[in-house]
Scaffold this active site. Structure first.
Site, short mmCIF file in Angstrom:
data_model
loop_
_atom_site.label_atom_id
_atom_site.label_comp_id
_atom_site.label_asym_id
_atom_site.label_seq_id
_atom_site.Cartn_x
_atom_site.Cartn_y
_atom_site.Cartn_z
N GLY A 77 42.39 32.73 30.84
CA GLY A 77 41.33 31.94 30.20
C GLY A 77 41.09 32.35 28.76
O GLY A 77 41.00 31.50 27.85
N ASN A 199 43.22 39.75 41.02
CA ASN A 199 42.23 40.19 40.04
C ASN A 199 40.91 40.40 40.79
O ASN A 199 40.57 39.61 41.68
CB ASN A 199 42.06 39.12 38.96
CG ASN A 199 43.34 38.89 38.18
OD1 ASN A 199 43.74 39.72 37.37
ND2 ASN A 199 44.01 37.76 38.43
N GLU A 217 41.46 43.86 36.22
CA GLU A 217 42.49 42.83 36.20
C GLU A 217 43.80 43.30 36.82
O GLU A 217 44.26 44.41 36.54
CB GLU A 217 42.79 42.41 34.75
CG GLU A 217 41.80 41.42 34.21
CD GLU A 217 42.33 40.72 32.96
OE1 GLU A 217 43.54 40.42 32.89
OE2 GLU A 217 41.51 40.50 32.07
N CYS A 226 37.47 38.54 31.32
CA CYS A 226 38.55 37.78 31.97
C CYS A 226 38.04 36.35 32.12
O CYS A 226 37.09 36.11 32.88
CB CYS A 226 38.88 38.40 33.33
SG CYS A 226 40.14 37.50 34.24
N GLY A 227 38.66 35.42 31.41
CA GLY A 227 38.17 34.04 31.41
C GLY A 227 38.36 33.36 32.76
O GLY A 227 37.43 32.72 33.28
N THR A 228 39.56 33.50 33.34
CA THR A 228 39.77 32.90 34.67
C THR A 228 38.85 33.57 35.69
O THR A 228 38.34 32.92 36.61
CB THR A 228 41.24 33.02 35.11
OG1 THR A 228 41.67 34.38 34.95
CG2 THR A 228 42.15 32.10 34.32
N GLY A 229 38.63 34.89 35.51
CA GLY A 229 37.74 35.62 36.43
C GLY A 229 36.31 35.12 36.34
O GLY A 229 35.62 34.98 37.37
N1 LIG Z 1 45.55 39.69 34.85
C1 LIG Z 1 45.68 38.27 35.05
C2 LIG Z 1 46.15 37.54 33.82
C3 LIG Z 1 45.18 37.61 32.64
C4 LIG Z 1 43.82 36.95 32.88
C5 LIG Z 1 42.95 36.95 31.66
N2 LIG Z 1 42.61 38.15 31.05
C6 LIG Z 1 41.90 35.86 31.57
O1 LIG Z 1 41.17 35.86 30.57
O2 LIG Z 1 41.86 34.97 32.42
C7 LIG Z 1 46.65 37.99 36.21
O3 LIG Z 1 47.62 38.75 36.43
O4 LIG Z 1 46.45 36.99 36.90
#
Ligand SMILES: N[C@@H](CCC[C@H](N)C(=O)O)C(=O)O
Length: 284
Positions: A77, A199, A217, A226-229
């Site tokens: 993200g 994650n 992560e 972490c945006g997706t998080g």
């Molecule tokens: N560690 C994650 C990939 C990176 C995610 C990120 N930092 C974000 O902002 O979403 C994975 O291996 O899925």
């Protein structure tokens, strides 16, 4: 000796080394090794990993992300917001709304521009995937994982599983300062019930519109954001009746705030900052 030009960028302190693959050439078989090298704070540049800004057959640009341990993730993200800023400011795209391809599909980016500079970015991250098969997590593949009792190292926890194109395990805590990020985080990440790793997010609910958030992560360990998080945390919080669907939630991460809405139509919107730190040439 070989070299490539890079830009270091961050989204709320989640920093990556960005390489413009429209102009640079890196060998596929060296990408994992390069990610580990550049991420090293002592002998490299120092970052949470490597992000490639690549040509795409289906969108103006494609993002590839490698964690600091060299593993490739399918989505990022904070990386998407930085890629959107980069391609707009470097004239790779001219429109303020455009598609970005990721390994987990297409997302829609919208840049907010002031004096030619992008100061924030909104990404439509698409629909979360909630079944065990999609996360992935062992068990009946069509079942969802909402506040499910689960034991790690002899202790009982309750987790909610969400895929935002990459896998997330969300745990609620009473006080964010006491979240077991560096102890439970790595244990959950590598647990065999998550065949691709996961994650790990810890969330304290402040109220129906606000969450505190910390993350371990997959492939990078503790990061500032972490945006997706954060998207997964908001989806999990709606599923657990702690926040509301179709209303913006502010997620307070260690590195700053993200604004996230799980819309009625199923899409997750994420809005927040993207910053350029420096540019340079890396030798290897
Ligand atoms: N560690 C994650 C990939 C990176 C995610 C990120 N930092 C974000 O902002 O979403 C994975 O291996 O899925």
């Amino acid at each position: 000796m070989r070299s490539f030009s890079f830009t270091k960028m961050h989204g709320l302190g989640n920093s990556y080394i960005y390489v413009n693959m429209f102009t640079e050439r890196l060998a596929e078989e060296e990408l994992s090794y390069i990610a580990k090298r550049v991420a090293n704070v002592h002998t490299g540049i120092g970052s949470d990993g490597l992000i490639l800004i690549c040509p795409s057959d289906v969108a103006p640009v494609k993002m590839r992300i490698f964690n600091s341990d060299g593993s490739e993730g399918k989505n990022c993200g904070n990386g998407l917001r930085c890629v959107a800023k980069y391609v707009y400011e470097h004239g790779i795209v001219q429109e303020e709304q455009f598609l970005i391809e990721t390994l987990s599909g297409l997302v829609q980016a919208r840049v907010f521009v002031e004096d030619g500079k992008v100061n924030s970015v909104e990404i439509n991250m698409g629909k979360p995937r909630l079944s065990r098969g999609e996360i992935p997590m062992v068990g009946e593949e069509n079942d969802v994982v909402i506040n499910e009792r689960i034991d790690f190292a002899g202790h009982t926890y309750y987790m909610t599983g969400v895929s935002m194109g990459n896998p997330h395990a969300v745990f609620y805590v009473d006080r964010i300062e006491e979240a077991p990020v560096t102890t439970l985080g790595p244990t959950v990440e590598k647990d065999e019930r998550f065949p691709e790793g996961i994650n790990v997010e810890f969330v304290e609910v402040v109220n129906e519109r606000e969450l505190h958030f910390r993350v371990w992560e997959r492939g990078s360990g503790v990061t500032e954001a972490c945006g997706t998080g954060a998207c997964a945390a908001v989806v999990a919080s709606v599923l657990n009746g702690k926040t509301k669907r179709n209303e913006e939630t502010v997620v307070h991460l260690a590195g700053g705030d993200l604004y996230i809405t799980w819309k009625e139509n199923g899409d997750v919107l994420m809005r927040g900052a993207a910053e350029t730190i420096c540019t340079g040439v890396y030798y290897y």
